[in-house]
Design a protein around this motif. Structure first.
Motif, PDB file in Angstrom:
ATOM      1  N   VAL A 129       0.840  -1.202   0.000  1.00 25.11           N
ATOM      2  CA  VAL A 129       0.000   0.000   0.000  1.00 25.11           C
ATOM      3  C   VAL A 129       0.876   1.254   0.000  1.00 25.11           C
ATOM      4  CG1 VAL A 129      -1.755   1.279   1.278  1.00 25.11           C
ATOM      5  CG2 VAL A 129      -1.881  -1.205   1.141  1.00 25.11           C
ATOM      6  N   LEU A 130       1.923   1.264   0.831  1.00 26.22           N
ATOM      7  CA  LEU A 130       2.812   2.430   0.882  1.00 26.22           C
ATOM      8  C   LEU A 130       3.536   2.650  -0.441  1.00 26.22           C
ATOM      9  CD1 LEU A 130       4.357   2.001   4.438  1.00 26.22           C
ATOM     10  CD2 LEU A 130       2.660   3.669   3.705  1.00 26.22           C
ATOM     11  N   ILE A 131       4.058   1.585  -1.017  1.00 30.52           N
ATOM     12  CA  ILE A 131       4.754   1.699  -2.305  1.00 30.52           C
ATOM     13  C   ILE A 131       3.780   2.151  -3.388  1.00 30.52           C
ATOM     14  CG2 ILE A 131       5.866   0.330  -4.132  1.00 30.52           C
ATOM     15  CD1 ILE A 131       7.792   0.909  -1.937  1.00 30.52           C
ATOM     16  N   GLY A 132       2.576   1.586  -3.403  1.00 31.59           N
ATOM     17  CA  GLY A 132       1.580   1.970  -4.402  1.00 31.59           C
ATOM     18  C   GLY A 132       1.167   3.424  -4.283  1.00 31.59           C
ATOM     19  N   VAL A 133       0.991   3.905  -3.057  1.00 28.37           N
ATOM     20  CA  VAL A 133       0.592   5.303  -2.867  1.00 28.37           C
ATOM     21  C   VAL A 133       1.715   6.250  -3.276  1.00 28.37           C
ATOM     22  CG1 VAL A 133       0.074   7.014  -1.084  1.00 28.37           C
ATOM     23  CG2 VAL A 133      -1.163   4.863  -1.126  1.00 28.37           C
ATOM     24  N   VAL A 134       2.932   5.962  -2.862  1.00 30.64           N
ATOM     25  CA  VAL A 134       4.059   6.856  -3.188  1.00 30.64           C
ATOM     26  C   VAL A 134       4.320   6.886  -4.687  1.00 30.64           C
ATOM     27  CG1 VAL A 134       6.553   7.149  -2.920  1.00 30.64           C
ATOM     28  CG2 VAL A 134       5.135   6.688  -0.929  1.00 30.64           C
ATOM     29  N   LEU A 135       4.406   5.726  -5.315  1.00 31.52           N
ATOM     30  CA  LEU A 135       4.639   5.697  -6.759  1.00 31.52           C
ATOM     31  C   LEU A 135       3.435   6.238  -7.532  1.00 31.52           C
ATOM     32  CD1 LEU A 135       6.479   2.307  -7.302  1.00 31.52           C
ATOM     33  CD2 LEU A 135       7.420   4.603  -7.437  1.00 31.52           C
ATOM     34  N   GLY A 136       2.238   5.968  -7.038  1.00 34.23           N
ATOM     35  CA  GLY A 136       1.036   6.490  -7.695  1.00 34.23           C
ATOM     36  C   GLY A 136       0.985   8.003  -7.676  1.00 34.23           C
ATOM     37  N   ILE A 137       1.315   8.614  -6.541  1.00 34.16           N
ATOM     38  CA  ILE A 137       1.355  10.072  -6.464  1.00 34.16           C
ATOM     39  C   ILE A 137       2.440  10.632  -7.373  1.00 34.16           C
ATOM     40  CG2 ILE A 137       1.929  11.993  -4.921  1.00 34.16           C
ATOM     41  CD1 ILE A 137       0.435  10.509  -2.710  1.00 34.16           C
ATOM     42  N   TYR A 138       3.599   9.970  -7.374  1.00 33.23           N
ATOM     43  CA  TYR A 138       4.709  10.433  -8.221  1.00 33.23           C
ATOM     44  C   TYR A 138       4.305  10.439  -9.702  1.00 33.23           C
ATOM     45  CZ  TYR A 138       9.217  10.401 -10.585  1.00 33.23           C
ATOM     46  OH  TYR A 138      10.263  10.688 -11.417  1.00 33.23           O
ATOM     47  N   TYR A 139       3.719   9.341 -10.166  1.00 33.17           N
ATOM     48  CA  TYR A 139       3.336   9.267 -11.572  1.00 33.17           C
ATOM     49  C   TYR A 139       2.107  10.105 -11.887  1.00 33.17           C
ATOM     50  CZ  TYR A 139       6.804   5.740 -12.557  1.00 33.17           C
ATOM     51  OH  TYR A 139       7.984   5.093 -12.722  1.00 33.17           O
ATOM     52  N   ALA A 140       1.192  10.234 -10.931  1.00 32.89           N
ATOM     53  CA  ALA A 140      -0.002  11.052 -11.169  1.00 32.89           C
ATOM     54  C   ALA A 140       0.358  12.530 -11.287  1.00 32.89           C
ATOM     55  CB  ALA A 140      -1.012  10.849 -10.046  1.00 32.89           C
ATOM     56  N   LEU A 141       1.328  12.977 -10.504  1.00 34.55           N
ATOM     57  CA  LEU A 141       1.753  14.377 -10.598  1.00 34.55           C
ATOM     58  C   LEU A 141       2.512  14.646 -11.895  1.00 34.55           C
ATOM     59  CD1 LEU A 141       2.861  15.145  -6.936  1.00 34.55           C
ATOM     60  CD2 LEU A 141       0.779  15.884  -8.104  1.00 34.55           C
ATOM     61  N   GLY A 142       3.188  13.632 -12.401  1.00 38.37           N
ATOM     62  CA  GLY A 142       3.930  13.800 -13.644  1.00 38.37           C
ATOM     63  C   GLY A 142       3.095  13.632 -14.897  1.00 38.37           C
ATOM     64  N   ALA A 143       1.902  13.087 -14.760  1.00 38.18           N
ATOM     65  CA  ALA A 143       1.049  12.848 -15.919  1.00 38.18           C
ATOM     66  C   ALA A 143       0.367  14.146 -16.351  1.00 38.18           C
ATOM     67  CB  ALA A 143       0.003  11.794 -15.601  1.00 38.18           C
ATOM     68  N   GLN A 144       0.194  14.309 -17.628  1.00 40.20           N
ATOM     69  CA  GLN A 144      -0.467  15.494 -18.153  1.00 40.20           C
ATOM     70  C   GLN A 144      -1.982  15.423 -17.952  1.00 40.20           C
ATOM     71  OE1 GLN A 144       1.248  18.055 -19.118  1.00 40.20           O
ATOM     72  NE2 GLN A 144       3.209  16.996 -19.000  1.00 40.20           N
TER      73      GLN A 144
END
Length: 128
Positions: free
Chosen positions: A17-32
């Motif tokens: 859950v922690l890895i998914g949330v951190v990576l998800g936020i990272y990629y969501a912020l980078g997505a257009q």
């Protein structure tokens, strides 16, 4: 001892859950666009790979910790290394021979073993 060990294993299962949330936020912020959709895709992918963490904990981390505990030679770096090794081996065995998924699964297992150690220390401090 058994109750503390079981609680520590449950804490380690928070790693996907922690890895998914951190990576998800990272990629969501980078997505257009479609940031929320990408966030949930990464989060669900990490949770779907939680079986690798569970196997690494069951085959490498917990038996390794119990063996170190039996001989009174518990080294946190050894337990973390067992988690990383178990995550890498099971990730390789289940199809991720190279690339990003192999690294993420191995780091997820290492984080799980770190959470395992954290819960054990927290439990032993309360008992003393």
């Amino acid at each position: 001892m058994k109750h503390t060990l079981a609680k520590a294993v449950l804490y380690s299962l928070l790693a996907p859950v922690l890895i998914g949330v951190v990576l998800g936020i990272y990629y969501a912020l980078g997505a257009q666009q479609n940031g929320a959709q990408l966030f949930f895709a990464v989060l669900l992918s990490a949770i779907a790979n939680a079986h690798i963490l569970g196997l690494a904990m069951a085959v490498f981390v917990v038996p390794g910790y119990l063996l170190m505990y039996k001989y009174n030679k518990v080294h946190y770096s050894g337990v973390l290394t067992l988690g990383l090794l178990g995550g890498a081996l099971f990730s390789y065995a289940f199809g991720a021979q190279a690339g990003f998924l192999l690294i993420v699964n191995a780091l997820m297992a290492a984080l799980g073993s770190g959470l395992f150690l954290f819960a054990l220390r927290r439990g032993s401090a309360r008992e003393a």
